[in-house]
Design an enzyme around this catalytic site. Structure first.
Site, PDB file in Angstrom:
ATOM      1  N   LYS A  97       0.859  -1.181   0.000  1.00  0.00           N
ATOM      2  CA  LYS A  97       0.000   0.000   0.000  1.00  0.00           C
ATOM      3  C   LYS A  97       0.892   1.227   0.000  1.00  0.00           C
ATOM      4  O   LYS A  97       2.057   1.172   0.421  1.00  0.00           O
ATOM      5  CB  LYS A  97      -0.884   0.023   1.252  1.00  0.00           C
ATOM      6  CG  LYS A  97      -2.193   0.779   1.060  1.00  0.00           C
ATOM      7  CD  LYS A  97      -3.190  -0.034   0.267  1.00  0.00           C
ATOM      8  CE  LYS A  97      -4.558   0.641   0.236  1.00  0.00           C
ATOM      9  NZ  LYS A  97      -5.560  -0.204  -0.436  1.00  0.00           N
ATOM     10  N   VAL A 198     -24.219   4.648  -0.792  1.00  0.00           N
ATOM     11  CA  VAL A 198     -24.538   4.335  -2.186  1.00  0.00           C
ATOM     12  C   VAL A 198     -23.715   5.205  -3.129  1.00  0.00           C
ATOM     13  O   VAL A 198     -24.231   5.829  -4.052  1.00  0.00           O
ATOM     14  CB  VAL A 198     -26.057   4.461  -2.471  1.00  0.00           C
ATOM     15  CG1 VAL A 198     -26.807   3.300  -1.859  1.00  0.00           C
ATOM     16  CG2 VAL A 198     -26.605   5.800  -1.970  1.00  0.00           C
ATOM     17  N   GLY A 199     -22.416   5.242  -2.853  1.00  0.00           N
ATOM     18  CA  GLY A 199     -21.480   5.870  -3.774  1.00  0.00           C
ATOM     19  C   GLY A 199     -21.218   4.937  -4.935  1.00  0.00           C
ATOM     20  O   GLY A 199     -22.115   4.206  -5.362  1.00  0.00           O
ATOM     21  N   LYS A 200     -19.987   4.911  -5.426  1.00  0.00           N
ATOM     22  CA  LYS A 200     -19.681   4.114  -6.604  1.00  0.00           C
ATOM     23  C   LYS A 200     -20.095   2.655  -6.453  1.00  0.00           C
ATOM     24  O   LYS A 200     -20.868   2.116  -7.237  1.00  0.00           O
ATOM     25  CB  LYS A 200     -18.188   4.188  -6.899  1.00  0.00           C
ATOM     26  CG  LYS A 200     -17.728   5.450  -7.594  1.00  0.00           C
ATOM     27  CD  LYS A 200     -16.247   5.322  -7.965  1.00  0.00           C
ATOM     28  CE  LYS A 200     -15.768   6.543  -8.713  1.00  0.00           C
ATOM     29  NZ  LYS A 200     -14.342   6.390  -9.091  1.00  0.00           N
ATOM     30  N   VAL A 201     -19.550   1.980  -5.427  1.00  0.00           N
ATOM     31  CA  VAL A 201     -19.797   0.547  -5.277  1.00  0.00           C
ATOM     32  C   VAL A 201     -21.210   0.290  -4.784  1.00  0.00           C
ATOM     33  O   VAL A 201     -21.922  -0.571  -5.316  1.00  0.00           O
ATOM     34  CB  VAL A 201     -18.764  -0.085  -4.320  1.00  0.00           C
ATOM     35  CG1 VAL A 201     -19.088  -1.558  -4.077  1.00  0.00           C
ATOM     36  CG2 VAL A 201     -17.357   0.054  -4.889  1.00  0.00           C
ATOM     37  N   GLY A 202     -21.645   1.025  -3.760  1.00  0.00           N
ATOM     38  CA  GLY A 202     -22.982   0.814  -3.220  1.00  0.00           C
ATOM     39  C   GLY A 202     -24.072   1.031  -4.250  1.00  0.00           C
ATOM     40  O   GLY A 202     -25.060   0.291  -4.306  1.00  0.00           O
ATOM     41  N   HIS A 203     -23.885   2.036  -5.087  1.00  0.00           N
ATOM     42  CA  HIS A 203     -24.850   2.334  -6.154  1.00  0.00           C
ATOM     43  C   HIS A 203     -24.973   1.166  -7.125  1.00  0.00           C
ATOM     44  O   HIS A 203     -26.075   0.750  -7.509  1.00  0.00           O
ATOM     45  CB  HIS A 203     -24.397   3.609  -6.865  1.00  0.00           C
ATOM     46  CG  HIS A 203     -25.067   3.859  -8.162  1.00  0.00           C
ATOM     47  ND1 HIS A 203     -24.405   3.795  -9.369  1.00  0.00           N
ATOM     48  CD2 HIS A 203     -26.343   4.168  -8.463  1.00  0.00           C
ATOM     49  CE1 HIS A 203     -25.253   4.063 -10.347  1.00  0.00           C
ATOM     50  NE2 HIS A 203     -26.428   4.288  -9.840  1.00  0.00           N
TER      51      HIS A 203
END
Length: 377
Positions: A97, A198-203
């Site tokens: 990382k 519900v951003g990128k992945v949640g959406h």
């Protein structure tokens, strides 16, 4: 610790060290590199936890850490997690990382990203970087101008594009495996799933769930994100705040926002029988095991986050073979069987799925891992 080496042509300084005394001898890092470029203002740390299975893979986080110690603590923790994520996902990669200290909205520049790319290149392939919080596909394209050891690039530059696509699909796949374990069927039709974030992945996850016939309830601090979901999926219900969502009558709870989503109060309040979401570091006790055991005591099946959200790292790692979406999607479908194996091991041994996942990852590293760290020849 080795002595700092200064490149007179770039004014870039690197300090590397291998597992000093303060590091746990069992879980210590192979290498930690401090990167400083005065001209661009770059201050970064690259942590290579393990190359037993191959080059360390992990994203670059661009974040305004309060102190350098905070940045170091974060990169050490995140890189170790990537070792386990890559091992459990069946990838020929170890864990790494990087963190860039600063405000990406103010401090990010082409010069800074290219200086960072030169540091990545100086590691000779021991570390492969990708997107993380505060960095995006366009940033990877810039970094790629200085090094080939970067994935998550745009499609026009030979990459796979937005990794949230297969991250969301992987969460949905793992959720189906959890449903099969708990209810004897992987069908989610008629099940109530609460999605926090519900951003990128949640959406994208909401789209999979709606298509599968689930009843979806969402919450997000961003009204714009919620409005976008409602515009696309009018049947989705909305509640105000994570506390209200957690206390709702749910079959599945999917944390897809910030880490630390599962603290003691949340675990004790949950009605859901399954927790399966995309957020990183969901257990607020930082892996100490108490919350994982509490979930087990309450009869809640917890799908470890680093297993569930591995679709993104599977997607970007596929770029190294020349990205093919169908091949990558097929690999992500393998998370169903891996989730089944983790839950079966947990049930057989009477341990939490978090501990079972760790054991399976450690067994793969021990069985096929290289005796010596990866070195490019």
């Amino acid at each position: 610790m080795t002595h700092p080496e200064l490149d007179p042509t770039t004014s870039e300084r690197t300090t590397a060290f291998r597992s000093p005394g303060p590091f746990d001898p069992e879980h210590g890092h192979e290498q930690v590199v401090y990167c400083h470029d005065r001209a661009s203002g770059l201050r970064a740390i690259i942590a290579i936890h393990s190359t037993a299975l191959g080059p360390a893979l992990g994203g670059t986080r661009f974040y305004p850490y309060p102190t350098e110690d905070d940045a170091l603590a974060d990169v050490l923790r995140l890189s170790r997690g990537m070792t386990y994520k890559c091992a459990l996902a069946g990838l020929d990669h170890g864990g790494g990382k990087a963190v860039i200290i600063g405000d990406p909205a103010r401090d990010k520049s082409e010069a800074l990203l290219r200086a960072y790319g030169r540091f990545v290149e100086s590691l000779g392939g021991r570390y492969v970087t990708a997107c993380d919080v505060g960095t995006y596909v366009a940033d990877m394209d810039v970094i790629h101008r200085e090094t080939g050891h970067v994935v998550g690039r745009s499609e026009v530059h030979g990459g796979s594009g937005d990794s949230s696509v297969l991250t969301a699909f992987g969460v949905f796949t793992a959720m189906r495996a959890c449903a099969a374990h708990v209810w004897g069927s992987d069908a989610l039709r008629g099940r109530t799933v609460g999605v926090a974030g519900v951003g990128k992945v949640g959406h994208l996850l909401v789209g999979h769930l709606v298509d599968a016939g689930a009843q979806v309830v969402v919450t997000d601090v961003s009204t714009r994100a919620v409005e976008r979901v409602r515009a696309e999926h009018p049947a989705v219900d909305v509640v105000a705040g994570t506390d209200a969502l957690v206390r709702s009558t749910l079959d599945v709870y999917a944390p897809c926002a910030l880490g630390g989503a599962l603290d003691r109060a949340t675990v004790d309040a949950l009605s859901a029988k399954i927790v399966c979401g995309a957020a990183n570091n969901q257990l607020a006790d930082d892996g100490a095991g108490h919350l994982a055991e509490r979930l087990l005591e309450r009869g809640i099946t917890y799908a470890p986050d680093y297993l569930v959200n591995a679709g993104g790292v599977i997607q970007v790692s596929d770029e190294e073979e020349g990205f093919d979406m169908e091949r990558a999607r097929h690999r992500v479908e393998g998370l169903f069987a891996t989730t089944e194996a983790v839950l079966a091991r947990a049930a057989e041994q009477g341990i939490s799925p978090a501990r079972a996942a760790d054991h399976l990852a450690e067994e793969r590293i021990a069985a096929i891992g290289a005796r010596f760290p990866y070195l490019r020849r």
